[in-house]
Design a protein around this motif. Structure first.
Motif, PDB file in Angstrom:
ATOM      1  N   LEU A 180       0.862  -1.173   0.000  1.00 28.53           N
ATOM      2  CA  LEU A 180       0.000   0.000   0.000  1.00 28.53           C
ATOM      3  C   LEU A 180       0.904   1.231   0.000  1.00 28.53           C
ATOM      4  CD1 LEU A 180      -3.113   0.701   0.258  1.00 28.53           C
ATOM      5  CD2 LEU A 180      -2.562   1.310   2.630  1.00 28.53           C
TER       6      LEU A 180
ATOM      7  N   TYR B  47      -0.730   7.318  -5.835  1.00 29.42           N
ATOM      8  CA  TYR B  47      -0.847   6.674  -4.527  1.00 29.42           C
ATOM      9  C   TYR B  47      -2.106   5.806  -4.457  1.00 29.42           C
ATOM     10  CZ  TYR B  47       2.622  10.114  -2.913  1.00 29.42           C
ATOM     11  OH  TYR B  47       3.750  10.869  -2.744  1.00 29.42           O
ATOM     12  N   ASP B  48      -2.108   4.909  -3.470  1.00 29.98           N
ATOM     13  CA  ASP B  48      -3.316   4.165  -3.136  1.00 29.98           C
ATOM     14  C   ASP B  48      -4.160   4.923  -2.118  1.00 29.98           C
ATOM     15  OD1 ASP B  48      -2.671   1.716  -4.657  1.00 29.98           O
ATOM     16  OD2 ASP B  48      -1.048   1.511  -3.202  1.00 29.98           O
TER      17      ASP B  48
ATOM     18  N   ARG C 242      -8.342   1.508   4.778  1.00 26.80           N
ATOM     19  CA  ARG C 242      -8.056   1.252   3.350  1.00 26.80           C
ATOM     20  C   ARG C 242      -7.647  -0.203   3.138  1.00 26.80           C
ATOM     21  NH1 ARG C 242      -7.181  -0.341  -0.788  1.00 26.80           N
ATOM     22  NH2 ARG C 242      -6.533   0.675  -2.747  1.00 26.80           N
TER      23      ARG C 242
ATOM     24  N   PRO D 175      -4.577  -2.660  -4.182  1.00 28.23           N
ATOM     25  CA  PRO D 175      -3.733  -1.489  -4.433  1.00 28.23           C
ATOM     26  C   PRO D 175      -3.131  -1.541  -5.839  1.00 28.23           C
ATOM     27  CG  PRO D 175      -3.236  -2.455  -2.294  1.00 28.23           C
ATOM     28  CD  PRO D 175      -4.095  -3.435  -3.015  1.00 28.23           C
ATOM     29  N   THR D 176      -3.037  -0.402  -6.489  1.00 32.10           N
ATOM     30  CA  THR D 176      -2.560  -0.356  -7.871  1.00 32.10           C
ATOM     31  C   THR D 176      -1.328   0.520  -8.076  1.00 32.10           C
ATOM     32  OG1 THR D 176      -4.057   1.482  -8.390  1.00 32.10           O
ATOM     33  CG2 THR D 176      -4.899  -0.758  -8.750  1.00 32.10           C
TER      34      THR D 176
END
Length: 208
Positions: free
Chosen positions: A118, A168-169, A189, A196-197
């Motif tokens: 993350l 950002y995530d 989150r 998460p990408t």
């Protein structure tokens, strides 16, 4: 063995990253290892310091030749901890404003490919950054504002460069949230379950 969760906190000095990392270690379940810039500085030979903490602006090109390798070693260590089932929180200040581009962040992302990462942007207005720097008093290691130079160039450069490319995530503002509230936002989150990408996208930039 299930890989440990990795949280990368990215922001300028005095933005509150270390306090968030401490809150995560204090309140999250499981074992959380802090492998951030402060911990790594203690392991870096004095002649190479500040090492990965080198400021934007290209002021020490003699040290820049070591920075990519130091970051690679740090991120390989983060990956090794995760693969052994240990959770890692790392507070860093990524930028590419060296005397020449080093493209370190995409390469670091590539080193964590396949692991749960993350990527959190830790933001803080420059006015609050300056207030926190000044609160340290005369003995602070940080550049502080003066009457002649209320917003020193190193502080401005950190604010301008540390959040590029801004992928950002999750982003949090430490002028609005306490360290524990930031940690709770990060926990929420993670619990939300959305994949998460940020780091996979950055890793593809390294490959290209």
């Amino acid at each position: 063995m299930e890989a440990g969760q990795i949280i990368i906190l990215n922001g300028a000095p005095r933005s509150g990253k270390s306090s968030i990392a401490a809150a995560i270690q204090e309140t999250f379940e499981g074992v959380w290892i802090n492998l951030g810039v402060d911990a790594y500085a203690l392991a870096t030979p004095p002649r190479l310091r500040p090492g990965i903490g080198l400021r934007p602006g290209g002021e020490r090109p003699d040290l820049e030749v070591f920075v990519s390798g130091l970051y690679a070693a740090l991120y390989d260590a983060i990956a090794a901890h995760s693969r052994l089932g240990l959770n890692v929180v790392a507070d860093v200040g990524h930028h590419d404003a060296y005397s020449r581009p080093l493209n370190i962040l995409p390469e670091c992302a590539r080193r964590l490919a396949g692991l749960p990462v993350l990527f959190v942007g830790v933001r803080c207005p420059i006015e609050e950054i300056l207030r926190r720097r000044a609160a340290g008093g005369a003995g602070t290691p940080y550049v502080i504002g003066t009457d002649d130079d209320p917003t020193p160039l190193p502080v401005r450069l950190w604010q301008e460069e540390v959040h590029k490319p801004g992928l950002y995530d999750l982003e949090i503002d430490t002028s609005l949230l306490s360290p524990h509230a930031c940690a709770e936002a990060i926990r929420d989150r993670l619990m939300a379950g959305a994949e998460p990408t940020a780091f996979p996208t950055l890793a593809r930039r390294s490959a290209s």
